[in-house]
Design an enzyme around this catalytic site. Structure first.
Site, PDB file in Angstrom:
ATOM      1  N   ARG A 124       0.797  -1.231   0.000  1.00  0.00           N
ATOM      2  CA  ARG A 124       0.000   0.000   0.000  1.00  0.00           C
ATOM      3  C   ARG A 124       0.826   1.276   0.000  1.00  0.00           C
ATOM      4  NH1 ARG A 124      -2.734  -3.954   2.520  1.00  0.00           N
ATOM      5  NH2 ARG A 124      -4.942  -4.135   2.019  1.00  0.00           N
ATOM      6  N   HIS A 149      -1.033  -2.545  -4.416  1.00  0.00           N
ATOM      7  CA  HIS A 149      -0.437  -3.389  -5.454  1.00  0.00           C
ATOM      8  C   HIS A 149      -0.416  -2.728  -6.839  1.00  0.00           C
ATOM      9  CE1 HIS A 149      -0.010  -6.377  -2.473  1.00  0.00           C
ATOM     10  NE2 HIS A 149      -1.168  -6.977  -2.562  1.00  0.00           N
ATOM     11  N   HIS A 220       2.880 -12.605  -5.662  1.00  0.00           N
ATOM     12  CA  HIS A 220       1.751 -12.778  -4.743  1.00  0.00           C
ATOM     13  C   HIS A 220       1.169 -14.190  -4.816  1.00  0.00           C
ATOM     14  CE1 HIS A 220      -1.565 -11.715  -2.212  1.00  0.00           C
ATOM     15  NE2 HIS A 220      -1.320 -10.410  -2.278  1.00  0.00           N
ATOM     16  N   ASP A 292      -1.840  -9.698   8.299  1.00  0.00           N
ATOM     17  CA  ASP A 292      -1.723  -9.001   7.012  1.00  0.00           C
ATOM     18  C   ASP A 292      -0.718  -7.881   7.262  1.00  0.00           C
ATOM     19  OD1 ASP A 292      -2.029  -7.993   4.514  1.00  0.00           O
ATOM     20  OD2 ASP A 292      -4.197  -7.639   4.637  1.00  0.00           O
ATOM     21  N   GLU A 356       4.944 -12.291   0.929  1.00  0.00           N
ATOM     22  CA  GLU A 356       5.348 -11.394  -0.156  1.00  0.00           C
ATOM     23  C   GLU A 356       6.618 -10.656   0.271  1.00  0.00           C
ATOM     24  OE1 GLU A 356       1.569  -9.080  -0.673  1.00  0.00           O
ATOM     25  OE2 GLU A 356       0.927 -10.798   0.492  1.00  0.00           O
TER      26      GLU A 356
HETATM   27  C1  BGC Z   1      -2.603  -7.454   1.124  1.00  0.00           C
HETATM   28  C2  BGC Z   1      -4.005  -7.730   1.577  1.00  0.00           C
HETATM   29  C3  BGC Z   1      -4.849  -7.828   0.343  1.00  0.00           C
HETATM   30  C4  BGC Z   1      -4.303  -8.927  -0.506  1.00  0.00           C
HETATM   31  C5  BGC Z   1      -5.054  -8.975  -1.791  1.00  0.00           C
HETATM   32  C6  BGC Z   1      -2.148  -8.612   0.340  1.00  0.00           C
HETATM   33  O1  BGC Z   1      -0.850  -8.405  -0.089  1.00  0.00           O
HETATM   34  O2  BGC Z   1      -1.744  -7.171   2.187  1.00  0.00           O
HETATM   35  O3  BGC Z   1      -4.502  -6.729   2.407  1.00  0.00           O
HETATM   36  O4  BGC Z   1      -6.172  -8.036   0.632  1.00  0.00           O
HETATM   37  O5  BGC Z   1      -2.965  -8.734  -0.783  1.00  0.00           O
HETATM   38  O6  BGC Z   1      -5.208 -10.202  -2.225  1.00  0.00           O
END
Ligand code: BGC
Length: 391
Positions: A124, A149, A220, A292, A356
């Site tokens: 983010r 992302h 991801h 998260d 990640e």
């Molecule tokens: C984020 C999550 C998000 C997800 C999306 C992750 O990398 O930190 O908050 O919902 O990606 O699939």
């Protein structure tokens, strides 16, 4: 290289932590999952399910194999890792990548970034803006007020140019034009997947720019070491070599603090079940609806694994090696069973986790975090390796 390898810096950041207090705005979303044995059995999805034109470019499925018989599949639609078939040592082959099995199903589920390469900025950016060399760049907000992302159409939905170099190597390239998703500079990106004979998949990232810009690339993949579609990952064991993590606000933007993991549900320095403390009512776990969060890694070289995860049913172990200073540990809290995975199962709640490797979220707005700036003449270069064995 823009890797940060300064231990003293981390120690100072840990010592200068401040506490974030903010209200919870997430509701919980429980969903039962079922074990579908056929989906855990080793078969790559049909390549024909990927033959499609997206944005005028040909999408395909590429197969990689090593000399030990391990196979992987990658599509150039978003550069996604689609499958990785690992023997469990007991005669079964397990697809440890949880995710869809066709281009259509990936398109449908694109908000979840299954298996995808993420850019230009993984994770983010707060309030969808950042300043660089005195200029403010206003981005698309696609996650409440924030950019997630890479924005509305990040690298995960681009069709990459693919070159199969040999049986075990796939080279993907993409030119992100100056101004794409409002980021400055023509960014030339190359990502190489290598399936090596140590039963590891290597992801090599490289990029150059013609104007000062910011960059944070990652992959991801959602993993389930018991197999795609095999149910909850909460009983997997996790070891994460991180003395600190970056606590977040209720919209998941780091506060700037580096908080010690010691004496908290974020301490995975000794192996622990992923789910053992997830329900403890910690404010941070409420904000994330679970884990998260970005962990601040104690080491980031390719010599020592910084994470080890093991599936409780198969015993399959994944070790992660990275040159990145952070890792987002995400427990699939936003998986809702809306989309189709391989074998026809649904992407049910917490049936996969992601690790990640990355620079920290919102680094462009956090001067105390390692920099994510890339200048003309510099080469962004970083590698992450996921290595598998069965115990
Ligand atoms: C984020 C999550 C998000 C997800 C999306 C992750 O990398 O930190 O908050 O919902 O990606 O699939």
């Amino acid at each position: 290289m823009i890797n940060l390898k300064n231990k003293t810096f981390y120690a100072a950041m840990l010592a200068s932590g401040i506490l974030a207090v903010s209200a919870c705005n997430h509701s919980s979303n429980q969903q039962k999952t079922s074990m579908t044995d056929s989906t855990t059995q080793g078969q790559l999805p049909a390549a024909s399910g990927f033959d499609k034109i997206i944005d005028g470019k040909a999408v395909k499925l590429y197969t990689l194999k090593n000399t030990k018989g391990i196979q992987a599949a990658v599509t150039n639609y978003g550069g996604r890792l689609v499958s990785l078939l690992i023997p469990d040592g007991k005669g079964k082959t397990v697809d440890v990548v949880a995710g869809p099995g066709s281009a259509d199903d990936y398109e449908e589920a694109k908000g979840n970034y299954y298996g995808a390469l993420i850019g230009r900025y993984g994770n983010r950016i707060g309030n969808a803006e950042f300043k660089l060399e005195g200029k403010t760049y206003k981005l698309n907000n696609n996650d409440g007020p924030n950019t997630l992302h890479g924005g509305k159409a990040g690298f995960d939905v681009k069709v990459w140019d693919a070159k199969q170099v040999d049986d075990h190597t796939l080279e993907l390239t993409y030119l992100s034009k100056d101004g794409e998703e409002s980021f400055p500079g023509n960014l030339n990106v190359k990502v190489t997947y290598v399936l090596n004979d140590d039963d590891a998949i290597e992801v090599h990232y490289e990029a150059t720019t013609d104007k000062p810009t910011i960059i944070n690339l990652t992959n991801h993949t959602y993993w389930n070491l018991n197999g795609n579609g095999s149910g909850s990952i909460l009983k997997h064991s996790l070891e994460l070599n991180a003395d600190g993590f970056t606590p977040v606000s209720n919209t998941l933007i780091p506060t700037g603090e580096i908080r010690p993991t010691a004496n908290s549900p974020f301490d995975f320095r000794k192996p622990a079940e992923i789910g053992s403390r997830v329900g403890e009512g910690d404010t941070q776990l409420k904000f994330g609806k679970g884990y998260d969060h970005n962990f601040v890694l104690n080491k980031h070289t390719l010599q020592t694994p910084i994470a080890k995860v093991q599936g409780d049913v198969t015993g399959i172990m994944m070790e992660v090696f990275t040159e990145e200073p952070g890792i987002q540990f995400y427990t699939g809290n936003f998986m809702k069973g809306d989309y189709k995975f391989k074998g026809g199962v649904k992407d049910a709640y917490r049936t996969a986790f992601a690790l990640e490797t990355q620079h920290f979220p919102d680094s462009p707005n956090k001067p105390n975090f390692p920099t994510t700036e890339l200048k003309p003449g510099q080469t962004y270069k970083t590698t992450t390796i996921y290595k598998f064995s069965a115990k």
